[in-house]
Write a protein that holds these residues in place. Structure first.
Motif, PDB file in Angstrom:
ATOM      1  N   ARG A   1      76.246 -31.732  84.598  1.00  0.00           N
ATOM      2  CA  ARG A   1      76.865 -30.999  85.713  1.00  0.00           C
ATOM      3  C   ARG A   1      75.966 -29.846  86.166  1.00  0.00           C
ATOM      4  NH1 ARG A   1      81.723 -32.901  83.558  1.00  0.00           N
ATOM      5  NH2 ARG A   1      81.755 -31.394  81.858  1.00  0.00           N
TER       6      ARG A   1
ATOM      7  N   GLY B   1      73.128 -31.374  88.104  1.00  0.00           N
ATOM      8  CA  GLY B   1      73.562 -31.748  89.459  1.00  0.00           C
ATOM      9  C   GLY B   1      73.663 -30.538  90.368  1.00  0.00           C
ATOM     10  N   HIS B   2      74.135 -29.404  89.799  1.00  0.00           N
ATOM     11  CA  HIS B   2      74.217 -28.156  90.556  1.00  0.00           C
ATOM     12  C   HIS B   2      72.813 -27.733  91.012  1.00  0.00           C
ATOM     13  CE1 HIS B   2      75.792 -23.700  90.551  1.00  0.00           C
ATOM     14  NE2 HIS B   2      75.251 -24.036  91.690  1.00  0.00           N
TER      15      HIS B   2
ATOM     16  N   SER C   1      71.540 -29.958  93.697  1.00  0.00           N
ATOM     17  CA  SER C   1      72.194 -29.736  94.992  1.00  0.00           C
ATOM     18  C   SER C   1      71.537 -28.580  95.753  1.00  0.00           C
ATOM     19  CB  SER C   1      73.694 -29.464  94.801  1.00  0.00           C
ATOM     20  OG  SER C   1      73.911 -28.160  94.268  1.00  0.00           O
TER      21      SER C   1
ATOM     22  N   LEU D   1      73.018 -38.300  84.146  1.00  0.00           N
ATOM     23  CA  LEU D   1      73.081 -38.537  85.592  1.00  0.00           C
ATOM     24  C   LEU D   1      74.476 -38.838  86.144  1.00  0.00           C
ATOM     25  CD1 LEU D   1      69.695 -40.257  86.516  1.00  0.00           C
ATOM     26  CD2 LEU D   1      70.312 -37.854  86.404  1.00  0.00           C
TER      27      LEU D   1
ATOM     28  N   THR E   1      77.419 -37.378  85.555  1.00  0.00           N
ATOM     29  CA  THR E   1      78.058 -36.115  85.954  1.00  0.00           C
ATOM     30  C   THR E   1      77.180 -35.364  86.952  1.00  0.00           C
ATOM     31  OG1 THR E   1      77.172 -35.169  83.919  1.00  0.00           O
ATOM     32  CG2 THR E   1      79.527 -35.705  83.937  1.00  0.00           C
ATOM     33  N   ALA E   2      75.854 -35.514  86.809  1.00  0.00           N
ATOM     34  CA  ALA E   2      74.943 -34.835  87.752  1.00  0.00           C
ATOM     35  C   ALA E   2      75.174 -35.370  89.169  1.00  0.00           C
ATOM     36  CB  ALA E   2      73.491 -35.046  87.328  1.00  0.00           C
ATOM     37  N   ARG E   3      75.333 -36.682  89.309  1.00  0.00           N
ATOM     38  CA  ARG E   3      75.553 -37.291  90.638  1.00  0.00           C
ATOM     39  C   ARG E   3      76.886 -36.821  91.218  1.00  0.00           C
ATOM     40  NH1 ARG E   3      73.347 -42.406  88.279  1.00  0.00           N
ATOM     41  NH2 ARG E   3      71.205 -42.517  89.039  1.00  0.00           N
ATOM     42  N   GLN E   4      77.894 -36.704  90.354  1.00  0.00           N
ATOM     43  CA  GLN E   4      79.208 -36.247  90.825  1.00  0.00           C
ATOM     44  C   GLN E   4      79.105 -34.809  91.353  1.00  0.00           C
ATOM     45  OE1 GLN E   4      82.024 -38.187  91.032  1.00  0.00           O
ATOM     46  NE2 GLN E   4      82.596 -36.408  92.281  1.00  0.00           N
ATOM     47  N   GLU E   5      78.414 -33.967  90.574  1.00  0.00           N
ATOM     48  CA  GLU E   5      78.251 -32.559  90.967  1.00  0.00           C
ATOM     49  C   GLU E   5      77.455 -32.465  92.268  1.00  0.00           C
ATOM     50  OE1 GLU E   5      79.789 -30.412  89.026  1.00  0.00           O
ATOM     51  OE2 GLU E   5      79.160 -28.538  89.990  1.00  0.00           O
ATOM     52  N   LEU E   6      76.401 -33.289  92.371  1.00  0.00           N
ATOM     53  CA  LEU E   6      75.567 -33.295  93.578  1.00  0.00           C
ATOM     54  C   LEU E   6      76.403 -33.696  94.791  1.00  0.00           C
ATOM     55  CD1 LEU E   6      72.782 -33.252  95.018  1.00  0.00           C
ATOM     56  CD2 LEU E   6      72.465 -35.620  94.288  1.00  0.00           C
TER      57      LEU E   6
ATOM     58  N   LEU F   1      70.008 -39.538  93.653  1.00  0.00           N
ATOM     59  CA  LEU F   1      69.479 -38.935  92.421  1.00  0.00           C
ATOM     60  C   LEU F   1      69.130 -40.071  91.469  1.00  0.00           C
ATOM     61  CD1 LEU F   1      68.963 -36.515  90.538  1.00  0.00           C
ATOM     62  CD2 LEU F   1      71.400 -36.509  90.004  1.00  0.00           C
TER      63      LEU F   1
END
Ligand SMILES: [Zn+2]
Length: 402
Positions: free
Chosen positions: A323, A326-327, A330, A355, A357-362, A372
């Protein structure tokens, strides 16, 4: 074409012939095998000019004719490809745990990839330069032993590098004001080819743009993962450097007003949340019980093994780190609107768990539809980018001196 520090600039009036040579060479690189007529049709250069430029490129052994011909309306056309035989370009990286060297030929084919363990942060800069030069000499001996002429050598470092190849600051290596290009050039006996130095993220972005899964994407960001976190930004096919070459220092943007302390002396930086030391400290708290970790790769292996085994505590920590990643992504996505952000280093190694959670955050934070993805270039992206950068003079239309 991508701009790098040591790319020769055309004269004020413009060296038209050099520029045209670059256009022809680029066409052959992207479209080979192709004929002289193809080049003329696609570049807008007239056939006589193309023919004369191709003759020069063949004489310089940058391009060769294949045995293949293509028949069009009865007339056979000889096909052209880049000549991989006569030349080599070298790229190197000074990482936190190891030194890497990669050699490629003009067509981008990998000639060698060597890594040796070396803890540069614990060594004096002079010792690191000596170890780097020793590894470079072995690789140079190998490629010159094959009868190749070396076109250039570019080294990637985690830190701020000026246009002359001086490392102004590297918190990861604990360097300040080290003339790496000058010292390495001297250690190699002042070679004729260009010895360049660049930031690791810039070189990794160059490698992604030329060799990665998203090669050729006009707007691309590569985020390096390791002890440092930095962004190499390609905008409209060119590396974005900023006024003093310091663009892309994403690692020291704050994610929150309060947060973990960073090696730069501030708190809450991206690096302090998602850099490799932070990931190890958070996922494997026992590893830092006996003092700071200096050798991160075995610890990263442990994290990966535990994640593969489905350790719930480890997966929860990695989801949280994802997360924050992803922030961070972004912020760069909203600033420069890339089509894709490719993450390397430990972000790629742990991509399967970071990735999602990173994609969700992005998606929650970015206004555009930026993708991503994890890099497929492995640990050698920076060194491969260095070798790619070392071809810049030739790709800008210079003829090699042989
Ligand atoms: Zn910082």
């Amino acid at each position: 074409m991508i701009s790098v520090h040591n790319e020769p600039q055309p004269t004020e009036l413009g060296d038209v012939r050099m520029a045209n040579r670059a256009v022809v060479l680029r066409h052959v690189r992207v479209h080979a095998p192709c004929s002289r007529a193809d080049i003329a049709a696609h570049t807008g250069l007239n056939k006589a000019t193309v023919s004369s430029l191709v003759t020069e490129l063949i004489e310089g052994r940058l391009v060769r004719e294949t045995g293949l011909t293509e028949h069009r309306i009865g007339r056979p056309a000889t096909m052209l490809v880049l000549d991989g035989e006569p030349y080599a370009a070298l790229g190197m990286e000074i990482g936190g745990d190891e030194l890497t060297v990669v050699a490629i030929d003009l067509a981008g084919t990998r000639l060698l990839t060597w890594r040796r363990a070396f803890a540069a942060p614990a060594a004096a800069p002079g010792d690191t330069v000596r170890a780097l030069a020793a590894l470079a000499r072995r690789a140079l001996n190998r490629v010159t032993g094959q009868g190749r002429t070396v076109l250039g050598l570019t080294v990637g470092v985690p830190g701020l590098v000026d246009a002359a190849g001086r490392v102004e600051l590297s918190t990861a290596l604990r360097w300040r004001g080290v003339d790496l290009a000058g010292e390495l050039r001297a250690a190699l006996g002042d070679p004729e080819y260009v010895v360049g130095v660049d930031n690791e993220a810039n070189l990794a972005a160059l490698a992604e743009h030329r060799h990665g899964a998203y090669a050729g994407t006009g707007h691309l960001v590569h985020l390096t993962g390791g002890t440092g976190v930095g962004a190499g930004i390609i905008c409209a096919g060119r590396l974005l450097r900023g006024g003093r070459g310091l663009a892309g220092e994403l690692g020291h943007l704050p994610l929150a007003a309060e947060g973990p302390w960073c090696a730069c002396g501030r708190s809450g930086c991206v690096e302090a949340w998602v850099g490799l030391p932070a990931v190890i400290a958070r996922v494997l708290p026992d590893s830092v019980a006996d003092g700071p970790v200096t050798d991160f790769l075995p610890e990263l292996d442990r994290v990966e093994t535990l994640a593969r085994q489905g350790d719930p505590a480890v997966l929860a920590q990695l989801a949280g780190i994802g997360r924050h990643l992803g922030h961070a992504v972004s912020m760069v996505a909203n600033l420069v609107d890339p089509e894709v952000v490719v993450v390397g280093g430990h972000f790629a190694t742990l991509g399967a768990w970071l990735l999602p959670t990173a994609r969700q955050e992005l998606a929650d934070r970015a206004v555009g539809g930026c993708r991503l993805a994890a890099s497929v270039l492995g640990a050698q992206a920076t060194a491969l980018g260095g070798a790619t950068a070392a071809l810049a003079a030739i790709e800008s239309g210079r003829l090699p001196a042989r």
